[in-house]
Design a protein around this motif. Structure first.
Motif, PDB file in Angstrom:
ATOM      1  N   THR A   1       0.821  -1.213   0.000  1.00 31.88           N
ATOM      2  CA  THR A   1       0.000   0.000   0.000  1.00 31.88           C
ATOM      3  C   THR A   1       0.856   1.266   0.000  1.00 31.88           C
ATOM      4  N   ASN A   2       2.084   1.147   0.510  1.00 29.12           N
ATOM      5  CA  ASN A   2       2.974   2.318   0.557  1.00 29.12           C
ATOM      6  C   ASN A   2       3.936   2.351  -0.619  1.00 29.12           C
ATOM      7  N   ILE A   3       3.512   1.797  -1.756  1.00 32.78           N
ATOM      8  CA  ILE A   3       4.367   1.782  -2.941  1.00 32.78           C
ATOM      9  C   ILE A   3       4.726   3.199  -3.377  1.00 32.78           C
ATOM     10  N   GLY A   4       3.965   4.170  -2.912  1.00 28.90           N
ATOM     11  CA  GLY A   4       4.226   5.560  -3.270  1.00 28.90           C
ATOM     12  C   GLY A   4       5.517   6.119  -2.723  1.00 28.90           C
ATOM     13  N   VAL A   5       6.188   5.396  -1.798  1.00 24.39           N
ATOM     14  CA  VAL A   5       7.472   5.892  -1.289  1.00 24.39           C
ATOM     15  C   VAL A   5       8.553   5.823  -2.362  1.00 24.39           C
ATOM     16  N   LEU A   6       8.291   5.109  -3.445  1.00 22.35           N
ATOM     17  CA  LEU A   6       9.267   5.015  -4.543  1.00 22.35           C
ATOM     18  C   LEU A   6       9.174   6.249  -5.433  1.00 22.35           C
ATOM     19  N   ASN A   7       9.187   7.422  -4.813  1.00 24.93           N
ATOM     20  CA  ASN A   7       8.868   8.643  -5.554  1.00 24.93           C
ATOM     21  C   ASN A   7      10.008   9.176  -6.412  1.00 24.93           C
ATOM     22  N   THR A   8      11.142   8.450  -6.466  1.00 32.40           N
ATOM     23  CA  THR A   8      12.202   8.836  -7.402  1.00 32.40           C
ATOM     24  C   THR A   8      12.154   7.989  -8.672  1.00 32.40           C
ATOM     25  N   LEU A   9      11.250   7.003  -8.709  1.00 35.09           N
ATOM     26  CA  LEU A   9      11.189   6.093  -9.860  1.00 35.09           C
ATOM     27  C   LEU A   9      10.776   6.821 -11.132  1.00 35.09           C
ATOM     28  N   GLU A  10      11.453   6.437 -12.227  1.00 33.43           N
ATOM     29  CA  GLU A  10      11.108   6.957 -13.545  1.00 33.43           C
ATOM     30  C   GLU A  10      10.499   5.880 -14.432  1.00 33.43           C
ATOM     31  N   GLN A  11      10.923   4.618 -14.217  1.00 29.59           N
ATOM     32  CA  GLN A  11      10.394   3.522 -15.020  1.00 29.59           C
ATOM     33  C   GLN A  11      10.191   2.310 -14.107  1.00 29.59           C
ATOM     34  N   PHE A  12       9.022   1.649 -14.271  1.00 32.37           N
ATOM     35  CA  PHE A  12       8.598   0.616 -13.332  1.00 32.37           C
ATOM     36  C   PHE A  12       7.969  -0.523 -14.134  1.00 32.37           C
ATOM     37  N   PHE A  13       8.652  -1.675 -14.169  1.00 37.68           N
ATOM     38  CA  PHE A  13       8.222  -2.829 -14.956  1.00 37.68           C
ATOM     39  C   PHE A  13       7.886  -3.991 -14.021  1.00 37.68           C
ATOM     40  N   LEU A  14       6.587  -4.307 -13.899  1.00 32.67           N
ATOM     41  CA  LEU A  14       6.137  -5.425 -13.065  1.00 32.67           C
ATOM     42  C   LEU A  14       5.392  -6.487 -13.864  1.00 32.67           C
ATOM     43  N   GLN A  15       5.278  -6.324 -15.161  1.00 37.10           N
ATOM     44  CA  GLN A  15       4.399  -7.183 -15.952  1.00 37.10           C
ATOM     45  C   GLN A  15       4.845  -8.645 -15.905  1.00 37.10           C
ATOM     46  N   GLY A  16       3.893  -9.537 -16.192  1.00 41.22           N
ATOM     47  CA  GLY A  16       4.209 -10.952 -16.324  1.00 41.22           C
ATOM     48  C   GLY A  16       4.520 -11.649 -15.018  1.00 41.22           C
ATOM     49  N   ASN A  17       3.907 -11.209 -13.923  1.00 40.61           N
ATOM     50  CA  ASN A  17       4.012 -11.910 -12.650  1.00 40.61           C
ATOM     51  C   ASN A  17       2.613 -12.362 -12.227  1.00 40.61           C
ATOM     52  N   LYS A  18       2.394 -12.568 -10.942  1.00 42.73           N
ATOM     53  CA  LYS A  18       1.089 -13.002 -10.447  1.00 42.73           C
ATOM     54  C   LYS A  18       0.635 -12.113  -9.295  1.00 42.73           C
ATOM     55  N   PHE A  19       0.910 -10.826  -9.415  1.00 42.31           N
ATOM     56  CA  PHE A  19       0.496  -9.894  -8.375  1.00 42.31           C
ATOM     57  C   PHE A  19      -1.028  -9.795  -8.341  1.00 42.31           C
ATOM     58  N   THR A  20      -1.573  -9.700  -7.138  1.00 42.33           N
ATOM     59  CA  THR A  20      -3.018  -9.682  -6.941  1.00 42.33           C
ATOM     60  C   THR A  20      -3.441  -8.414  -6.209  1.00 42.33           C
ATOM     61  N   GLY A  21      -4.757  -8.263  -6.091  1.00 43.90           N
ATOM     62  CA  GLY A  21      -5.291  -7.134  -5.341  1.00 43.90           C
ATOM     63  C   GLY A  21      -5.297  -5.844  -6.141  1.00 43.90           C
ATOM     64  N   PRO A  22      -5.622  -4.746  -5.491  1.00 41.06           N
ATOM     65  CA  PRO A  22      -5.766  -3.471  -6.198  1.00 41.06           C
ATOM     66  C   PRO A  22      -4.432  -2.785  -6.463  1.00 41.06           C
ATOM     67  N   ILE A  23      -4.461  -1.832  -7.386  1.00 39.46           N
ATOM     68  CA  ILE A  23      -3.335  -0.917  -7.567  1.00 39.46           C
ATOM     69  C   ILE A  23      -3.416   0.102  -6.435  1.00 39.46           C
ATOM     70  N   PRO A  24      -2.397   0.183  -5.588  1.00 40.92           N
ATOM     71  CA  PRO A  24      -2.495   1.075  -4.411  1.00 40.92           C
ATOM     72  C   PRO A  24      -2.701   2.538  -4.796  1.00 40.92           C
ATOM     73  N   ASN A  25      -3.509   3.227  -4.035  1.00 43.20           N
ATOM     74  CA  ASN A  25      -3.757   4.651  -4.297  1.00 43.20           C
ATOM     75  C   ASN A  25      -2.493   5.494  -4.188  1.00 43.20           C
ATOM     76  N   SER A  26      -1.550   5.023  -3.378  1.00 37.61           N
ATOM     77  CA  SER A  26      -0.333   5.820  -3.175  1.00 37.61           C
ATOM     78  C   SER A  26       0.530   5.893  -4.424  1.00 37.61           C
ATOM     79  N   ILE A  27       0.163   5.125  -5.461  1.00 36.32           N
ATOM     80  CA  ILE A  27       0.933   5.191  -6.711  1.00 36.32           C
ATOM     81  C   ILE A  27       0.869   6.604  -7.295  1.00 36.32           C
ATOM     82  N   SER A  28      -0.094   7.390  -6.834  1.00 40.08           N
ATOM     83  CA  SER A  28      -0.214   8.774  -7.307  1.00 40.08           C
ATOM     84  C   SER A  28       0.989   9.629  -6.917  1.00 40.08           C
ATOM     85  N   ASN A  29       1.812   9.130  -5.972  1.00 40.75           N
ATOM     86  CA  ASN A  29       3.004   9.871  -5.548  1.00 40.75           C
ATOM     87  C   ASN A  29       4.186   9.683  -6.483  1.00 40.75           C
ATOM     88  N   LEU A  30       4.082   8.741  -7.428  1.00 47.10           N
ATOM     89  CA  LEU A  30       5.224   8.450  -8.313  1.00 47.10           C
ATOM     90  C   LEU A  30       5.205   9.417  -9.488  1.00 47.10           C
TER      91      LEU A  30
END
Length: 478
Positions: free
Chosen positions: A145-174
């Motif tokens: 849920t605190n994925i938004g702490v990665l606020n220096t990220l420019e490119q983020f590749f998570l595709q092709g895994n088995k992640f579940t649940g919602p996209i965290p709202n904190s992603i708005s911080n990236l």
């Protein structure tokens, strides 16, 4: 080269240049060495010897996949696997001790296929990350849920895994993100409205998940967006008006395999830079906007499996390589002249498009380049002989459910052909021996006769003909 692969190439160049600038120190920071060796201990298989240079009391800055830029601290961890050859890639888990590498800018651990575990939370403790690639592994569980702490990220590749649940709202911080690639997982819920904050976004890919709801009005601020992929989800309703604001920049729009409805918006006609448009397998209805004539750069167009009606506008394009208008309620009458004149058509699918012409009258400009053709479920008559004699690279031809009428015994086709479906036509004569080289064949419900050549196909491929005999059908009478 796709934008994604080009970006990976650029990062590879950066990594290489940085390696030339490495200090070449005889040692490296003890925290970095400890974290990397802990990572190595979590790897259970290393068939390609990626980590063979990783030995204690040697400079970790000189280890394979490691870069130290202008200090003794590790800045890049780059160990990409072999996507199509997982037996050559790493297996195991990602050690949380990688959090010791506090100067990491780049973490590239994608394409191993056999790396398991939950989302690597050590990433959340790295304050300088710009690039993360952990795609195409077997990581699972929810995104933090605190994925938004990665606020220096420019490119983020998570595709092709088995992640579940919602996209965290904190992603708005990236807010520095230009690439957000989350496709091919098991994510659920709706698209967070906070994505509107990601004003530097160039490539947004959320396809092939289990997301739902309506597509929100989040795109007006994304003035740099070039690629948008929301395909293969459960989105419903009409397309948002804010997508219209992407007209100056968008190159690819992929919305296939959802439950989107309503008319195709007129604003799509303003996307004059668009190269790929895929709206297939939705519930779009009504007529295709006449303004599609403005899509002069379109190269890949798929509107198949919708409820579109009437004629299709005559496009003004130099070339299209992929065109699929199948399974709508079009009444084309003939294969349009603008299609016939295309110089490099690779795939043409016009199944169930209300075509009522003779194939003898169809004279495509460059049949040499055709690879895939589907003209099924129309009222096409005539012979296939002349057309097939003009093709050199054809892989698949489907024309089931038409009124084709010719002597099958005279038919010749390129050795490249793998699939031939002429079922439910008026084809007569004998089945030629060369069909044995095909991988898929359906000649059922025709007027074929005579002894079958030796093939591997089941009886269903030849069912309901006048007088065919021989294996796999009944033996021929002497």
């Amino acid at each position: 080269m796709t934008s994604c692969s080009f970006t990976l190439f650029i990062f590879a160049v950066i990594i290489f240049l940085q390696s030339l600038s490495s200090t070449g120190a005889t040692t490296c920071h003890p925290d970095d060495e400890a974290g990397l060796l802990a990572f190595k201990s979590g790897i259970t298989q290393d068939p390609s010897g990626m980590l063979s240079s990783w030995t204690k009391n040697t400079s970790c800055c000189s280890w394979k996949g490691i870069t130290c830029l202008n200090s003794d601290r590790v800045t890049n961890l780059d160990l990409v696997g072999f996507l199509k050859k997982p037996e050559r890639s790493l297996s195991g888990t990602l050690s949380p001790s990688l959090a010791k590498l506090q100067h990491l800018n780049v973490v590239s651990l994608g394409d191993h296929g056999n790396i398991t575990g939950s989302f690597p939370k050590f990433l959340l403790k790295l304050p300088k990350l710009r690039y993360v690639d952990i795609q195409n592994n077997r990581l699972s569980g929810p995104l933090p849920t605190n994925i938004g702490v990665l606020n220096t990220l420019e490119q983020f590749f998570l595709q092709g895994n088995k992640f579940t649940g919602p996209i965290p709202n904190s992603i708005s911080n990236l807010t520095r993100l230009s690439y957000l690639i989350f496709g091919g997982n098991l994510l659920t819920g709706t698209i967070p409205l906070g994505l509107a904050n990601l004003k530097l976004m160039q490539h947004l890919a959320l396809g092939d998940n289990r997301l739902s709801g309506t597509v929100p009005e989040i795109f007006e601020s994304m003035t740099l967006l070039k690629f948008l992929d929301l395909s293969r989800n459960g989105f419903s309703g009409k397309l948002p008006l804010s997508i219209a604001s992407l007209a100056p920049t968008l190159l690819a729009l992929k919305l296939s395999q959802n439950n989107l409805s309503g008319a195709i918006p007129d604003y799509i006609s303003r996307f004059n830079r668009l190269e790929k448009l895929d709206l297939s397998k939705n519930r779009f209805s009504g007529v295709v906007p006449k303004g599609f004539v403005n899509l002069t750069n379109i190269n890949n167009l798929d509107l198949s499996h919708n409820l579109l009606t009437n004629q299709f506008p005559e496009l003004n394009v130099n070339t299209i390589e992929y065109l699929d208008l199948s399974y709508n309620q079009f009444q084309l009458e003939t294969i349009p002249q603008w299609v016939t004149s295309l110089p490099s058509l690779f795939l043409l699918k016009l199944a169930k498009c209300g075509i009522k012409m003779s194939l003898d009258d169809w004279k495509p400009a460059e049949p040499l380049y055709y690879h895939y053709i589907d003209l099924s479920k129309n009222e096409i008559s005539g012979s296939l002989e002349r057309f097939l004699n003009q093709t050199w690279y054809l892989l698949e031809f489907r024309a089931a459910g038409n009124k084709l009428q010719f002597d099958m015994g005279n038919l010749k086709f390129a050795r490249t052909l793998k699939t031939l479906d002429l079922s439910r036509n008026l084809v007569f004569g004998m089945v030629p021996a060369m069909v044995a080289g095909l991988q898929r064949l359906n000649l059922s419900q025709n007027h074929l006769c005579g002894k079958l050549p030796a093939t591997k196909f089941p009886a269903s491929a030849f069912a309901d003909n006048h007088c065919l005999c021989g294996s796999p059908l009944s033996p021929c009478k002497l």
